[in-house]
Scaffold this motif. Structure first.
Motif, PDB file in Angstrom:
ATOM      1  N   ASN A   1       0.934  -1.313  -0.043  1.00 34.37           N
ATOM      2  CA  ASN A   1       0.081  -0.107   0.116  1.00 34.37           C
ATOM      3  C   ASN A   1       0.745   1.334  -0.125  1.00 34.37           C
ATOM      4  N   GLN A   2       2.032   1.069  -0.429  1.00 33.27           N
ATOM      5  CA  GLN A   2       3.009   2.428  -0.186  1.00 33.27           C
ATOM      6  C   GLN A   2       2.430   3.383  -1.401  1.00 33.27           C
ATOM      7  N   TYR A   3       2.358   4.912  -1.015  1.00 39.49           N
ATOM      8  CA  TYR A   3       1.938   5.505  -1.845  1.00 39.49           C
ATOM      9  C   TYR A   3       2.783   6.855  -1.758  1.00 39.49           C
ATOM     10  N   LEU A   4       2.897   7.279  -0.493  1.00 34.61           N
ATOM     11  CA  LEU A   4       3.579   8.705  -0.406  1.00 34.61           C
ATOM     12  C   LEU A   4       5.205   8.630  -0.735  1.00 34.61           C
ATOM     13  N   TRP A   5       5.842   7.534  -0.403  1.00 32.82           N
ATOM     14  CA  TRP A   5       7.325   7.372  -0.530  1.00 32.82           C
ATOM     15  C   TRP A   5       7.395   7.191  -2.253  1.00 32.82           C
ATOM     16  N   PRO A   6       6.754   6.134  -2.752  1.00 28.64           N
ATOM     17  CA  PRO A   6       7.175   5.930  -4.274  1.00 28.64           C
ATOM     18  C   PRO A   6       6.805   7.242  -4.993  1.00 28.64           C
ATOM     19  N   ILE A   7       5.659   8.082  -4.695  1.00 27.51           N
ATOM     20  CA  ILE A   7       5.407   9.039  -5.466  1.00 27.51           C
ATOM     21  C   ILE A   7       6.398  10.119  -5.248  1.00 27.51           C
ATOM     22  N   MET A   8       7.313  10.205  -4.331  1.00 26.94           N
ATOM     23  CA  MET A   8       8.252  11.127  -3.922  1.00 26.94           C
ATOM     24  C   MET A   8       9.482  10.846  -4.648  1.00 26.94           C
ATOM     25  N   VAL A   9       9.900   9.418  -4.914  1.00 28.18           N
ATOM     26  CA  VAL A   9      11.103   9.119  -5.264  1.00 28.18           C
ATOM     27  C   VAL A   9      11.084   8.576  -6.613  1.00 28.18           C
ATOM     28  N   VAL A  10       9.886   8.229  -7.219  1.00 29.76           N
ATOM     29  CA  VAL A  10       9.827   7.616  -8.466  1.00 29.76           C
ATOM     30  C   VAL A  10       9.008   8.316  -9.408  1.00 29.76           C
ATOM     31  N   GLN A  11       9.800   8.790 -10.532  1.00 27.56           N
ATOM     32  CA  GLN A  11       8.880   9.535 -11.828  1.00 27.56           C
ATOM     33  C   GLN A  11       8.877   8.400 -12.871  1.00 27.56           C
ATOM     34  N   SER A  12       9.676   7.561 -13.124  1.00 25.40           N
ATOM     35  CA  SER A  12       9.740   6.773 -14.035  1.00 25.40           C
ATOM     36  C   SER A  12       8.492   5.698 -14.123  1.00 25.40           C
ATOM     37  N   GLU A  13       7.770   5.417 -15.125  1.00 26.89           N
ATOM     38  CA  GLU A  13       6.789   4.725 -15.233  1.00 26.89           C
ATOM     39  C   GLU A  13       6.912   3.302 -15.454  1.00 26.89           C
ATOM     40  N   GLU A  14       8.166   2.992 -15.578  1.00 28.08           N
ATOM     41  CA  GLU A  14       8.640   1.436 -15.460  1.00 28.08           C
ATOM     42  C   GLU A  14       8.607   0.899 -14.223  1.00 28.08           C
ATOM     43  N   ILE A  15       8.858   1.709 -13.005  1.00 24.78           N
ATOM     44  CA  ILE A  15       9.029   1.052 -11.506  1.00 24.78           C
ATOM     45  C   ILE A  15       7.934   1.705 -10.817  1.00 24.78           C
ATOM     46  N   ARG A  16       6.830   2.121 -11.183  1.00 22.17           N
ATOM     47  CA  ARG A  16       5.847   2.409 -10.275  1.00 22.17           C
ATOM     48  C   ARG A  16       5.031   1.352  -9.732  1.00 22.17           C
ATOM     49  N   PRO A  17       4.825   1.490  -8.481  1.00 23.20           N
ATOM     50  CA  PRO A  17       4.067   0.483  -7.702  1.00 23.20           C
ATOM     51  C   PRO A  17       2.747   0.485  -8.104  1.00 23.20           C
ATOM     52  N   VAL A  18       1.675  -0.247  -7.365  1.00 24.75           N
ATOM     53  CA  VAL A  18       0.033  -0.293  -7.775  1.00 24.75           C
ATOM     54  C   VAL A  18      -0.471   1.035  -7.461  1.00 24.75           C
ATOM     55  N   MET A  19      -0.090   1.161  -5.997  1.00 29.11           N
ATOM     56  CA  MET A  19      -1.037   2.566  -5.565  1.00 29.11           C
ATOM     57  C   MET A  19      -0.666   3.742  -6.482  1.00 29.11           C
ATOM     58  N   VAL A  20       0.618   4.124  -6.796  1.00 32.19           N
ATOM     59  CA  VAL A  20       0.918   5.294  -7.721  1.00 32.19           C
ATOM     60  C   VAL A  20       0.249   5.162  -9.235  1.00 32.19           C
ATOM     61  N   GLY A  21       0.121   3.692  -9.538  1.00 29.91           N
ATOM     62  CA  GLY A  21      -0.555   3.386 -10.818  1.00 29.91           C
ATOM     63  C   GLY A  21      -1.960   3.870 -10.964  1.00 29.91           C
ATOM     64  N   LEU A  22      -2.624   3.939  -9.714  1.00 29.85           N
ATOM     65  CA  LEU A  22      -4.116   4.522  -9.726  1.00 29.85           C
ATOM     66  C   LEU A  22      -4.129   5.835 -10.480  1.00 29.85           C
ATOM     67  N   GLY A  23      -3.108   6.638 -10.494  1.00 29.43           N
ATOM     68  CA  GLY A  23      -3.100   7.993 -10.743  1.00 29.43           C
ATOM     69  C   GLY A  23      -3.576   7.872 -12.349  1.00 29.43           C
ATOM     70  N   TYR A  24      -3.171   6.792 -13.064  1.00 29.96           N
ATOM     71  CA  TYR A  24      -3.762   6.721 -14.435  1.00 29.96           C
ATOM     72  C   TYR A  24      -5.114   7.037 -14.854  1.00 29.96           C
ATOM     73  N   PHE A  25      -5.881   6.574 -13.725  1.00 25.36           N
ATOM     74  CA  PHE A  25      -7.495   6.565 -14.087  1.00 25.36           C
ATOM     75  C   PHE A  25      -7.940   7.904 -13.422  1.00 25.36           C
ATOM     76  N   PHE A  26      -7.209   8.767 -12.933  1.00 22.44           N
ATOM     77  CA  PHE A  26      -8.018  10.198 -12.635  1.00 22.44           C
ATOM     78  C   PHE A  26      -7.283  11.268 -13.488  1.00 22.44           C
ATOM     79  N   GLN A  27      -6.737  10.822 -14.650  1.00 23.17           N
ATOM     80  CA  GLN A  27      -6.306  11.912 -15.666  1.00 23.17           C
ATOM     81  C   GLN A  27      -7.314  12.041 -16.757  1.00 23.17           C
ATOM     82  N   LEU A  28      -7.533  13.492 -17.249  1.00 22.59           N
ATOM     83  CA  LEU A  28      -8.765  13.635 -18.176  1.00 22.59           C
ATOM     84  C   LEU A  28     -10.134  13.373 -17.477  1.00 22.59           C
ATOM     85  N   ASN A  29     -10.646  12.269 -18.132  1.00 26.01           N
ATOM     86  CA  ASN A  29     -11.894  11.920 -17.679  1.00 26.01           C
ATOM     87  C   ASN A  29     -11.772  10.682 -16.935  1.00 26.01           C
ATOM     88  N   ILE A  30     -12.722  10.725 -15.655  1.00 29.09           N
ATOM     89  CA  ILE A  30     -12.648   9.700 -14.857  1.00 29.09           C
ATOM     90  C   ILE A  30     -13.556   8.581 -15.166  1.00 29.09           C
TER      91      ILE A  30
END
Length: 290
Positions: A223-252
């Motif tokens: 469930n890590q979210y805060l730390w990965p979003i601070m230290v990871v910008q590359s899409e290749e190594i993002r974890p699942v919680m940060v991946g949730l952001g893909y669904f809140f871009q443009l239309n939800i």
């Protein structure tokens, strides 16, 4: 009222409260899973009635297919599994080894060290996130491109800071203290080293606490979210919680959101339920009581 009737009434009340509490926690999960099979418009329409919790209307797996097309679902799941698995494998070994030294070995300052570890419980991660970010951004690393500074955008920046944590050490300490010390004394008389005692005497009888620590630590890492979003910008190594952001871009698309959340939640829930028995046994034997 007889004693038998009073006991029966108390049992009925107890189980009724447990069922009610379980239903309170289960309702959001039920809504999430059922909504993952409904179109977005139907989810909003049904949310005002009990239909939100019933598999009625136009049901399909389309949200799951759309979620996979919208976000790299397989990739973020792989990243979280990798980070969680490595952290658990290394972390359980180091935390249990440290706890063994704190619980069973006798050395000067042992109590002070344990007190300091317990004291770190009150320090929220948010207070040390920025200083930790500044430290890891200056640490040296060796990669395919040679020697450089900074751990940002790497797997190990998501793993190494969380290998050891105070709660896991404390959990192991409590469990190890509950074991008969005569086992260690007998092994010492037979000439076993401390590490041999840990590996051959303590670990084989500590399955429940290892399972419990794996569940709790695994949930935190998954469930890590805060730390990965601070230290990871590359899409290749993002974890699942940060991946949730893909669904809140443009239309939800709420159907896709529910499908994605179901994919990353249900397997973890099933794993937890399958290990529930050893979890309860470990909590009971470690002396942590509610």
């Amino acid at each position: 009222m007889t004693q038998k009737n009073r006991n029966r009434l108390a049992t009925t009340i107890r189980y009724s409260l447990m069922i009610l509490l379980g239903a309170i926690f289960a309702v959001p999960l039920l809504f999430m899973v059922i909504s993952s099979f409904k179109p977005g418009l139907q989810i909003l329409q049904d949310s005002a009635s009990l239909r939100a919790f019933l598999p009625v209307g136009e049901l399909s797996f389309q949200n799951y297919f759309d979620a996979v097309e919208r976000a790299p679902v397989a990739r973020v799941i792989f990243n979280s599994i990798l980070v969680t698995s490595i952290t658990l494998a290394i972390g359980l070994f180091i935390c249990s080894l440290a706890a063994f030294a704190l619980a069973n070995m006798r050395w000067k300052g042992q109590g002070v060290v344990l007190m300091v570890i317990i004291a770190t419980f009150i320090v929220p991660f948010e207070t040390i996130a920025v200083p930790l970010l500044m430290i890891v951004s200056q640490l040296p690393t060796v990669g395919a491109e040679g020697f450089s500074y900074g751990w940002l955008n790497t797997y190990h920046v998501q793993i190494i800071p969380f290998i050891v944590d105070a709660f896991t050490v404390f959990l192991f300490v409590q469990f190890f203290k509950s074991l008969p010390y005569e086992l260690i004394e007998a092994a010492r008389i037979d000439g076993a080293s401390w590490f041999q005692i840990y590996a051959r005497v303590i670990v084989p009888v500590s399955g429940p606490v290892f399972a419990t620590a794996a569940i709790l630590k695994g949930l935190v890492m998954w469930n890590q979210y805060l730390w990965p979003i601070m230290v990871v910008q590359s899409e290749e190594i993002r974890p699942v919680m940060v991946g949730l952001g893909y669904f809140f871009q443009l239309n939800i698309a709420w159907g896709e959101v529910m499908a994605y959340l179901s994919v990353i939640t249900v397997p973890i829930l099933v794993l937890f339920l399958s290990l529930q028995r050893v979890f309860v046994e470990s909590i009971a034997s470690s002396g942590i009581k509610g």
